[in-house]
Design a protein around this motif. Sequence first.
Motif, PDB file in Angstrom:
ATOM      1  N   ASP A   1     -11.636 -29.985  62.487  1.00  0.00           N
ATOM      2  CA  ASP A   1     -12.358 -29.986  63.762  1.00  0.00           C
ATOM      3  C   ASP A   1     -12.670 -31.415  64.206  1.00  0.00           C
ATOM      4  O   ASP A   1     -12.567 -31.740  65.401  1.00  0.00           O
ATOM      5  CB  ASP A   1     -13.645 -29.181  63.622  1.00  0.00           C
ATOM      6  CG  ASP A   1     -14.346 -28.969  64.944  1.00  0.00           C
ATOM      7  OD1 ASP A   1     -13.706 -28.434  65.877  1.00  0.00           O
ATOM      8  OD2 ASP A   1     -15.532 -29.341  65.069  1.00  0.00           O
TER       9      ASP A   1
ATOM     10  N   GLU B   1      -8.846 -18.045  52.164  1.00  0.00           N
ATOM     11  CA  GLU B   1      -9.657 -19.241  51.973  1.00  0.00           C
ATOM     12  C   GLU B   1      -8.946 -20.240  51.052  1.00  0.00           C
ATOM     13  O   GLU B   1      -8.961 -21.443  51.298  1.00  0.00           O
ATOM     14  CB  GLU B   1     -11.020 -18.870  51.379  1.00  0.00           C
ATOM     15  CG  GLU B   1     -11.892 -18.035  52.288  1.00  0.00           C
ATOM     16  CD  GLU B   1     -12.399 -18.841  53.464  1.00  0.00           C
ATOM     17  OE1 GLU B   1     -13.420 -19.524  53.329  1.00  0.00           O
ATOM     18  OE2 GLU B   1     -11.753 -18.787  54.535  1.00  0.00           O
TER      19      GLU B   1
ATOM     20  N   ALA C   1     -14.574 -21.179  48.861  1.00  0.00           N
ATOM     21  CA  ALA C   1     -15.125 -21.047  50.216  1.00  0.00           C
ATOM     22  C   ALA C   1     -15.663 -22.382  50.718  1.00  0.00           C
ATOM     23  O   ALA C   1     -15.466 -22.742  51.886  1.00  0.00           O
ATOM     24  CB  ALA C   1     -16.226 -19.990  50.233  1.00  0.00           C
ATOM     25  N   ARG C   2     -16.345 -23.128  49.862  1.00  0.00           N
ATOM     26  CA  ARG C   2     -16.866 -24.434  50.272  1.00  0.00           C
ATOM     27  C   ARG C   2     -15.741 -25.404  50.590  1.00  0.00           C
ATOM     28  O   ARG C   2     -15.811 -26.157  51.569  1.00  0.00           O
ATOM     29  CB  ARG C   2     -17.760 -25.010  49.166  1.00  0.00           C
ATOM     30  CG  ARG C   2     -19.101 -24.297  49.016  1.00  0.00           C
ATOM     31  CD  ARG C   2     -20.045 -25.135  48.155  1.00  0.00           C
ATOM     32  NE  ARG C   2     -19.505 -25.338  46.814  1.00  0.00           N
ATOM     33  CZ  ARG C   2     -19.750 -24.566  45.779  1.00  0.00           C
ATOM     34  NH1 ARG C   2     -20.512 -23.480  45.922  1.00  0.00           N
ATOM     35  NH2 ARG C   2     -19.239 -24.835  44.594  1.00  0.00           N
TER      36      ARG C   2
ATOM     37  N   LYS D   1      -6.286 -22.106  52.875  1.00  0.00           N
ATOM     38  CA  LYS D   1      -6.815 -23.191  53.699  1.00  0.00           C
ATOM     39  C   LYS D   1      -7.146 -24.420  52.850  1.00  0.00           C
ATOM     40  O   LYS D   1      -6.953 -25.560  53.283  1.00  0.00           O
ATOM     41  CB  LYS D   1      -8.068 -22.698  54.443  1.00  0.00           C
ATOM     42  CG  LYS D   1      -8.786 -23.751  55.246  1.00  0.00           C
ATOM     43  CD  LYS D   1      -7.913 -24.319  56.363  1.00  0.00           C
ATOM     44  CE  LYS D   1      -7.651 -23.303  57.456  1.00  0.00           C
ATOM     45  NZ  LYS D   1      -6.926 -23.915  58.585  1.00  0.00           N
TER      46      LYS D   1
ATOM     47  N   ARG E   1     -11.922 -27.084  57.231  1.00  0.00           N
ATOM     48  CA  ARG E   1     -12.073 -26.716  58.645  1.00  0.00           C
ATOM     49  C   ARG E   1     -12.885 -27.764  59.408  1.00  0.00           C
ATOM     50  O   ARG E   1     -12.561 -28.102  60.553  1.00  0.00           O
ATOM     51  CB  ARG E   1     -12.736 -25.342  58.757  1.00  0.00           C
ATOM     52  CG  ARG E   1     -11.868 -24.187  58.293  1.00  0.00           C
ATOM     53  CD  ARG E   1     -12.492 -22.846  58.666  1.00  0.00           C
ATOM     54  NE  ARG E   1     -11.707 -21.747  58.135  1.00  0.00           N
ATOM     55  CZ  ARG E   1     -11.947 -21.146  56.981  1.00  0.00           C
ATOM     56  NH1 ARG E   1     -12.974 -21.550  56.232  1.00  0.00           N
ATOM     57  NH2 ARG E   1     -11.187 -20.155  56.560  1.00  0.00           N
ATOM     58  N   GLU E   2     -13.945 -28.265  58.782  1.00  0.00           N
ATOM     59  CA  GLU E   2     -14.758 -29.289  59.436  1.00  0.00           C
ATOM     60  C   GLU E   2     -13.947 -30.559  59.665  1.00  0.00           C
ATOM     61  O   GLU E   2     -14.061 -31.192  60.715  1.00  0.00           O
ATOM     62  CB  GLU E   2     -15.997 -29.591  58.592  1.00  0.00           C
ATOM     63  CG  GLU E   2     -17.011 -28.453  58.564  1.00  0.00           C
ATOM     64  CD  GLU E   2     -18.183 -28.756  57.657  1.00  0.00           C
ATOM     65  OE1 GLU E   2     -18.158 -29.827  57.009  1.00  0.00           O
ATOM     66  OE2 GLU E   2     -19.119 -27.924  57.586  1.00  0.00           O
TER      67      GLU E   2
ATOM     68  N   ALA F   1     -12.727 -24.633  51.605  1.00  0.00           N
ATOM     69  CA  ALA F   1     -12.083 -24.210  52.853  1.00  0.00           C
ATOM     70  C   ALA F   1     -12.912 -24.624  54.057  1.00  0.00           C
ATOM     71  O   ALA F   1     -12.369 -25.068  55.082  1.00  0.00           O
ATOM     72  CB  ALA F   1     -11.873 -22.698  52.842  1.00  0.00           C
ATOM     73  N   GLU F   2     -14.245 -24.511  53.954  1.00  0.00           N
ATOM     74  CA  GLU F   2     -15.112 -24.915  55.067  1.00  0.00           C
ATOM     75  C   GLU F   2     -15.040 -26.426  55.288  1.00  0.00           C
ATOM     76  O   GLU F   2     -15.049 -26.886  56.438  1.00  0.00           O
ATOM     77  CB  GLU F   2     -16.554 -24.502  54.763  1.00  0.00           C
ATOM     78  CG  GLU F   2     -17.530 -24.785  55.889  1.00  0.00           C
ATOM     79  CD  GLU F   2     -17.184 -24.031  57.159  1.00  0.00           C
ATOM     80  OE1 GLU F   2     -17.549 -24.531  58.242  1.00  0.00           O
ATOM     81  OE2 GLU F   2     -16.558 -22.950  57.063  1.00  0.00           O
ATOM     82  N   ALA F   3     -14.938 -27.188  54.215  1.00  0.00           N
ATOM     83  CA  ALA F   3     -14.798 -28.634  54.354  1.00  0.00           C
ATOM     84  C   ALA F   3     -13.499 -28.997  55.057  1.00  0.00           C
ATOM     85  O   ALA F   3     -13.454 -29.914  55.891  1.00  0.00           O
ATOM     86  CB  ALA F   3     -14.865 -29.302  52.978  1.00  0.00           C
TER      87      ALA F   3
ATOM     88  N   GLU G   1      -9.276 -11.930  51.662  1.00  0.00           N
ATOM     89  CA  GLU G   1     -10.061 -12.995  52.291  1.00  0.00           C
ATOM     90  C   GLU G   1     -10.132 -14.217  51.379  1.00  0.00           C
ATOM     91  O   GLU G   1     -10.043 -15.362  51.837  1.00  0.00           O
ATOM     92  CB  GLU G   1     -11.466 -12.502  52.612  1.00  0.00           C
ATOM     93  CG  GLU G   1     -11.515 -11.457  53.726  1.00  0.00           C
ATOM     94  CD  GLU G   1     -12.937 -11.009  54.016  1.00  0.00           C
ATOM     95  OE1 GLU G   1     -13.870 -11.542  53.366  1.00  0.00           O
ATOM     96  OE2 GLU G   1     -13.121 -10.135  54.884  1.00  0.00           O
TER      97      GLU G   1
ATOM     98  N   GLU H   1     -16.903 -19.024  45.372  1.00  0.00           N
ATOM     99  CA  GLU H   1     -17.806 -19.868  46.151  1.00  0.00           C
ATOM    100  C   GLU H   1     -17.260 -21.286  46.285  1.00  0.00           C
ATOM    101  O   GLU H   1     -17.360 -21.911  47.352  1.00  0.00           O
ATOM    102  CB  GLU H   1     -19.191 -19.879  45.506  1.00  0.00           C
ATOM    103  CG  GLU H   1     -19.900 -18.534  45.561  1.00  0.00           C
ATOM    104  CD  GLU H   1     -21.297 -18.603  44.955  1.00  0.00           C
ATOM    105  OE1 GLU H   1     -21.675 -19.713  44.495  1.00  0.00           O
ATOM    106  OE2 GLU H   1     -21.987 -17.571  44.944  1.00  0.00           O
TER     107      GLU H   1
END
Length: 403
Positions: free
Chosen positions: A159, A41, A148-149, A44, A155-156, A151-153, A37, A145
């Motif tokens: 989007d 991440e 992960a942050r 990404k 994705r946002e 990767a989330e940025a 996982e 961590e």
Amino acid sequence: MEYTPISPFMRPISHAHLRVIERPESSVPGKPVNKWELLRELSKAQAAFGVSERDLTVLQGLLSFFPDDALGGNTEMVVFPSNKAICERLNGMPCSTMRRHLARLVDAGLLMRRDSPNGKRYVRKRGEDRVAFGFDLSPLYCRAEEIARAAEAVREAEDRVRRLREVVSLMRRDLAALAEFGEEIQPGLGLWDQLSDTAALTARALRRKLSLEELSAFRTELESLLDQARNVIDGPDTEEMNTNDAQFERHHHNSNKESIDLEPALEKGGAAAGAPDADPCEPEAEVKEPDMRRVPKIPLHLVLTSCPSLKTFYQGDIRHWHQLFDAACHVRPAMGISVSAWEEAQRCMGPEQASIVVVAMLERFADIRSPGGYLRALTSKAAAGEFSCGPMVMALIGRRSAA
């Protein structure tokens, strides 16, 4: 081991080797992290860490040598495969290529070399003590961590681009449709060619992968053109172009006795109140199909001037015909007009003319006993080609002038 070396074996030292080896406890996730996982991440967010897909392929090979699925805990995260074993795990990647990608992973701070005195990679056990020399995966675990942050940025951001791309695509479609519609109702206007060309260029650009800034620029341009098109088609700009048509409507009002003041049988009681039961568009009748795509010839501002009561029941702005339609849909239930009567009026009159009739009825609501029956009766006339909303509006203006 009592000492953690920082220099590589027979290679020059760099800033990557001088980084703090023992990270503060606060920077360590504190719980096991699934290595696969974590790799997804990182894949990404690879641009944020300056690594490529090939670098991550080598990292995947190294992770496969770690026996557990989870990084962290009390397990020492050092793998010690030979170069030959790594290349075999990477489907025969050349050793020189593999070493180059390993160096990039070390420079990115995702790996750390633990070189033995002779440069070999191995593990030595003595009782409960265990000393391993090879590649340390603890930097990857400690940055879980952060990865992960990042990767989330990503994705946002993706989007936002996806949503904006959908908006631009829909606006382009509307622009092309308005260009075609405008050419039908006002042929020869240069604006329609501009709209059509812009829609075609935008469609071509959307075949590529556009950035957020490029999509924002397209949206701004399309919004401006859509606003221009609506102003020309159904906004204030159409008032001067429709002056002659409005004069014709006033002449028609003076010579035709179909105004709202001259239809008492429909307004007050009596047998005429049974009109709601009649089907205005029976198959047996000679029905003249209306042109539903034509904008009413009467200017919009004239309709709003003649129907000031609308502002009491509808607070929104009305600058275009589609906004008048929204207002009519809003007040229609309160007037007691059924959905079927409203839909039939739209079919036989067109949405714009049906909206004018409803707001005109609202202005004379106290004089109309059965609004639904009255609308059905006018719909029947419209279906036969015997109705125009112009006289209704002009009659309301005449009443206001006489008051």
